[in-house]
Design an enzyme around this catalytic site. Structure first.
Site, PDB file in Angstrom:
ATOM      1  N   ARG A 237      10.381 -15.563  10.294  1.00 54.74           N
ATOM      2  CA  ARG A 237       9.497 -15.371  11.877  1.00 54.74           C
ATOM      3  C   ARG A 237       8.242 -14.618  11.527  1.00 54.74           C
ATOM      4  NH1 ARG A 237      11.070 -19.050  12.934  1.00 54.74           N
ATOM      5  NH2 ARG A 237      12.674 -19.885  14.140  1.00 54.74           N
ATOM      6  N   GLU A 266       1.100 -18.177  16.673  1.00 53.46           N
ATOM      7  CA  GLU A 266       1.487 -19.692  15.859  1.00 53.46           C
ATOM      8  C   GLU A 266       0.597 -20.362  17.550  1.00 53.46           C
ATOM      9  OE1 GLU A 266       4.572 -20.591  14.607  1.00 53.46           O
ATOM     10  OE2 GLU A 266       4.653 -19.318  13.250  1.00 53.46           O
ATOM     11  N   HIS A 285       3.656 -23.451  10.320  1.00 54.65           N
ATOM     12  CA  HIS A 285       4.741 -23.503  10.236  1.00 54.65           C
ATOM     13  C   HIS A 285       5.413 -24.937   9.803  1.00 54.65           C
ATOM     14  CE1 HIS A 285       8.148 -21.370  13.361  1.00 54.65           C
ATOM     15  NE2 HIS A 285       8.552 -21.809  12.075  1.00 54.65           N
TER      16      HIS A 285
END
Length: 331
Positions: A237, A266, A285
């Site tokens: 993360r 993000e 991601h």
């Protein structure tokens, strides 16, 4: 009467059909976030919620007085307020295991791309800058037989370690709250503390869950301990890293390069300092982003959702909520 379920993103048709056989289903068909006014209407009667990344906290749960189960299409669950779910005796599940090998592939891709400067040199060729003569300015660094340090030796960490050991002959160090005797026996992995790992690793992979203890656990002090030739990879993360400290470490040559699949915010903005640095490999991601793995994750989440709604034991409850199972609430 079938229980009502709200699904916050499109899912494969046969997975949707499976849920529909057991529940009355409403789906938000856009890939974008669900507007609050829609949530307010859809959750008022919902007993089940199938989601991925939606923040489920007390404010949202106030909109869902009948909710019994939240099933997240993810292995990480920092978007779920576990304490609030437990207080309201709402079961929550996630999808561990099914994505381990896929995420490990991506992590190793980041290692190789950063080590051999693959994106940078792809741009170099496309820009017409490849000329005859010495190529020393294009050199990368070796991955084979280097030292890999893994912080957070869970299932994904072990999958990365197997690739490193058996594919590249790497030495494996790991820092973890508990020892992993099987990994030590199979891979020759050596358990050490974080500081020793940082000082010895040629490649450092961060794979810890996001908790209050791991938030920004890697910052200026940790980067300063690393070799100037070290490559840092994060697929856990983004909030586990102090991003400004990482930017400075990359700018100043404190470390060589970084491969990142996750970011503090993000999507990362196009003017973020990390974007302009040539010694970074950045992907959006996509750790579990293959068609098969995302399908398997959705199917697993759907099966756990249905099981919990039917009063059966879901296969993948959040560890912190297993006591609800012992109380038979639900399953």
């Amino acid at each position: 009467m079938k229980p009502k379920v709200f699904i916050t993103k499109p899912i494969p048709k046969d997975v949707l059909d499976y849920i529909s056989r057991h529940a009355s289903v409403d789906v938000w068909e856009s890939e974008g976030p669900v507007p609050e006014q829609v949530l307010r209407g859809k959750l008022s009667e919902a007993e089940g919620l199938l989601t991925s990344g939606l923040r489920v906290d007390g404010r949202l749960l106030d909109l869902a007085p009948r909710l019994r189960v939240v099933s997240s299409i993810s292995v990480g669950y920092n978007h779920l307020d576990v304490a609030e779910l437990a207080r309201r005796r709402i079961m929550a599940t996630h999808t561990p295991g099914v994505l381990d090998e896929t995420v490990a592939d991506l992590i190793f891709g980041l290692i190789l791309a950063a080590a051999r400067r693959i994106p940078e040199l792809d741009h170099y060729v496309r820009a017409g800058r490849w000329k005859a003569g010495s190529q020393e300015h294009l050199f990368g660094i070796d991955v084979h037989h280097a030292v890999l340090g893994i912080v957070g030796m869970g299932r994904i960490g072990e999958a990365v370690a197997r690739r490193a050991k058996f594919g590249f002959g790497m030495e494996i160090l790991y820092a973890n709250r508990t020892r992993k005797p099987e990994a030590e026996a199979e891979l020759g992995a050596r358990h050490c503390d974080l500081n020793e790992l940082l000082e010895l690793a040629d490649y450092m992979v961060l794979m810890v869950p996001l908790t209050e203890q791991t938030r920004q656990m890697i910052g200026a002090e940790q980067f300063a301990r690393m070799k100037p030739t070290a490559v840092f990879v994060n697929a856990s993360r983004g909030q586990t890293v102090d991003e400004q400290a990482l930017v400075e470490a990359l700018r100043n040559g404190t470390i060589r390069s970084a491969g990142l699949d996750v970011f503090a915010e993000e999507p990362i903005s196009g003017d973020h300092p990390l974007v302009s640095l040539p010694n970074t490999v950045l992907v959006p991601h996509i750790g579990s982003a293959t068609a098969k793995t995302r399908y398997d994750m959705a199917k697993l989440a759907a099966q756990d959702l249905v099981a919990a709604l039917q009063g059966r034991r879901p296969a993948h409850p959040l560890p912190e909520l297993r006591s609800l199972l012992e109380d038979n609430l639900p399953g």
